[in-house]
Design a protein around this motif. Structure first.
Motif, PDB file in Angstrom:
ATOM      1  N   TYR A  50     -21.281 -42.849 -25.079  1.00  0.00           N
ATOM      2  CA  TYR A  50     -20.442 -44.066 -24.911  1.00  0.00           C
ATOM      3  C   TYR A  50     -18.877 -44.389 -24.552  1.00  0.00           C
ATOM      4  O   TYR A  50     -17.772 -44.972 -24.374  1.00  0.00           O
ATOM      5  N   ILE A  51     -18.180 -43.503 -26.133  1.00  0.00           N
ATOM      6  CA  ILE A  51     -17.146 -43.148 -25.995  1.00  0.00           C
ATOM      7  C   ILE A  51     -16.632 -42.582 -24.904  1.00  0.00           C
ATOM      8  O   ILE A  51     -15.050 -42.256 -24.627  1.00  0.00           O
ATOM      9  N   VAL A  52     -16.901 -41.122 -24.881  1.00  0.00           N
ATOM     10  CA  VAL A  52     -16.942 -40.291 -24.154  1.00  0.00           C
ATOM     11  C   VAL A  52     -17.133 -41.053 -22.545  1.00  0.00           C
ATOM     12  O   VAL A  52     -15.945 -40.545 -21.590  1.00  0.00           O
ATOM     13  N   THR A  53     -17.895 -41.359 -21.746  1.00  0.00           N
ATOM     14  CA  THR A  53     -18.006 -42.030 -20.652  1.00  0.00           C
ATOM     15  C   THR A  53     -16.414 -43.343 -20.362  1.00  0.00           C
ATOM     16  O   THR A  53     -16.515 -43.431 -19.446  1.00  0.00           O
ATOM     17  N   LEU A  54     -16.627 -43.934 -21.468  1.00  0.00           N
ATOM     18  CA  LEU A  54     -15.119 -45.244 -21.360  1.00  0.00           C
ATOM     19  C   LEU A  54     -14.033 -44.195 -21.603  1.00  0.00           C
ATOM     20  O   LEU A  54     -13.297 -44.460 -20.825  1.00  0.00           O
ATOM     21  N   VAL A  55     -13.326 -43.679 -22.041  1.00  0.00           N
ATOM     22  CA  VAL A  55     -12.120 -42.131 -21.491  1.00  0.00           C
ATOM     23  C   VAL A  55     -12.867 -41.957 -20.186  1.00  0.00           C
ATOM     24  O   VAL A  55     -11.330 -42.243 -20.134  1.00  0.00           O
ATOM     25  N   ALA A  56     -13.804 -41.389 -19.623  1.00  0.00           N
ATOM     26  CA  ALA A  56     -13.925 -41.305 -18.711  1.00  0.00           C
ATOM     27  C   ALA A  56     -13.366 -41.921 -17.326  1.00  0.00           C
ATOM     28  O   ALA A  56     -12.972 -41.975 -16.659  1.00  0.00           O
ATOM     29  N   GLY A  57     -13.898 -43.170 -17.907  1.00  0.00           N
ATOM     30  CA  GLY A  57     -14.046 -44.137 -16.554  1.00  0.00           C
ATOM     31  C   GLY A  57     -12.356 -44.837 -16.964  1.00  0.00           C
ATOM     32  O   GLY A  57     -12.103 -44.744 -15.601  1.00  0.00           O
ATOM     33  N   ILE A  58     -11.864 -44.216 -17.982  1.00  0.00           N
ATOM     34  CA  ILE A  58     -10.085 -44.963 -18.089  1.00  0.00           C
ATOM     35  C   ILE A  58      -9.526 -43.653 -17.150  1.00  0.00           C
ATOM     36  O   ILE A  58      -8.573 -44.316 -16.207  1.00  0.00           O
ATOM     37  N   VAL A  59     -10.000 -42.378 -17.181  1.00  0.00           N
ATOM     38  CA  VAL A  59      -9.142 -41.483 -16.791  1.00  0.00           C
ATOM     39  C   VAL A  59      -9.411 -41.673 -14.796  1.00  0.00           C
ATOM     40  O   VAL A  59      -8.125 -41.976 -13.978  1.00  0.00           O
ATOM     41  N   SER A 101     -15.216 -42.103 -12.052  1.00  0.00           N
ATOM     42  CA  SER A 101     -16.073 -43.418 -12.833  1.00  0.00           C
ATOM     43  C   SER A 101     -17.320 -44.108 -12.246  1.00  0.00           C
ATOM     44  O   SER A 101     -17.773 -44.321 -13.320  1.00  0.00           O
ATOM     45  N   SER A 102     -17.558 -43.419 -11.190  1.00  0.00           N
ATOM     46  CA  SER A 102     -18.890 -43.678 -11.062  1.00  0.00           C
ATOM     47  C   SER A 102     -19.726 -43.224 -11.388  1.00  0.00           C
ATOM     48  O   SER A 102     -20.737 -43.069 -12.226  1.00  0.00           O
ATOM     49  N   ALA A 103     -19.198 -41.309 -11.834  1.00  0.00           N
ATOM     50  CA  ALA A 103     -20.223 -40.417 -12.699  1.00  0.00           C
ATOM     51  C   ALA A 103     -20.057 -41.054 -14.124  1.00  0.00           C
ATOM     52  O   ALA A 103     -20.995 -40.649 -13.799  1.00  0.00           O
ATOM     53  N   ALA A 104     -19.365 -41.847 -14.544  1.00  0.00           N
ATOM     54  CA  ALA A 104     -18.592 -41.958 -16.285  1.00  0.00           C
ATOM     55  C   ALA A 104     -19.922 -43.398 -16.370  1.00  0.00           C
ATOM     56  O   ALA A 104     -20.634 -42.675 -17.340  1.00  0.00           O
ATOM     57  N   GLY A 105     -20.015 -43.833 -15.246  1.00  0.00           N
ATOM     58  CA  GLY A 105     -20.794 -44.736 -15.100  1.00  0.00           C
ATOM     59  C   GLY A 105     -22.238 -45.008 -15.729  1.00  0.00           C
ATOM     60  O   GLY A 105     -23.915 -45.163 -16.018  1.00  0.00           O
ATOM     61  N   VAL A 106     -22.715 -43.368 -14.897  1.00  0.00           N
ATOM     62  CA  VAL A 106     -24.586 -43.260 -14.914  1.00  0.00           C
ATOM     63  C   VAL A 106     -24.637 -42.156 -15.707  1.00  0.00           C
ATOM     64  O   VAL A 106     -25.595 -42.412 -16.633  1.00  0.00           O
ATOM     65  N   ILE A 107     -23.569 -41.507 -16.348  1.00  0.00           N
ATOM     66  CA  ILE A 107     -24.064 -41.501 -17.273  1.00  0.00           C
ATOM     67  C   ILE A 107     -24.239 -41.915 -19.165  1.00  0.00           C
ATOM     68  O   ILE A 107     -25.053 -41.569 -19.488  1.00  0.00           O
ATOM     69  N   ALA A 108     -23.454 -43.068 -19.141  1.00  0.00           N
ATOM     70  CA  ALA A 108     -23.382 -43.837 -20.291  1.00  0.00           C
ATOM     71  C   ALA A 108     -24.822 -44.629 -19.478  1.00  0.00           C
ATOM     72  O   ALA A 108     -25.735 -44.978 -20.733  1.00  0.00           O
ATOM     73  N   ALA A 109     -25.349 -45.005 -18.383  1.00  0.00           N
ATOM     74  CA  ALA A 109     -26.455 -45.603 -18.340  1.00  0.00           C
ATOM     75  C   ALA A 109     -27.862 -45.198 -18.820  1.00  0.00           C
ATOM     76  O   ALA A 109     -28.457 -45.502 -18.811  1.00  0.00           O
TER      77      ALA A 109
END
Length: 78
Positions: A30-39, A56-64
């Motif tokens: 969750y932390i890694v994908t949050l950072v990826a979403g911000i990036v 951002s989309s890839a980060a959301g899919v990975i977090a889900a």
């Protein structure tokens, strides 16, 4: 029908749900994908919007994918 009309039958506490991934792994993801979403947001604003949207989309899919999803096979009583 359940004894109490407001309590669903599937809310039985005798078979608790066991998540697929450990809590520590999910927190890290969750932390890694949050950072990826911000990036991704920054790339969208200051760089190529298509690349930022992809990040951002890839980060959301990975977090889900690492989230807690109901799976009857993962019940601890089975």
């Amino acid at each position: 029908m359940a004894e109490n009309e407001n309590t669903p039958q599937h809310a039985d506490t005798t078979t608790p749900y066991t998540p697929v991934f450990d809590e520590r792994i999910r927190t890290i993801i969750y932390i890694v994908t949050l950072v990826a979403g911000i990036v991704g947001l920054g790339v969208s604003a200051f760089g190529d919007p298509q690349v930022g949207a992809y990040i951002s989309s890839a980060a959301g899919v990975i977090a889900a994918a690492f989230g807690v999803a109901y799976n009857p096979v993962r019940l601890s009583g089975k």
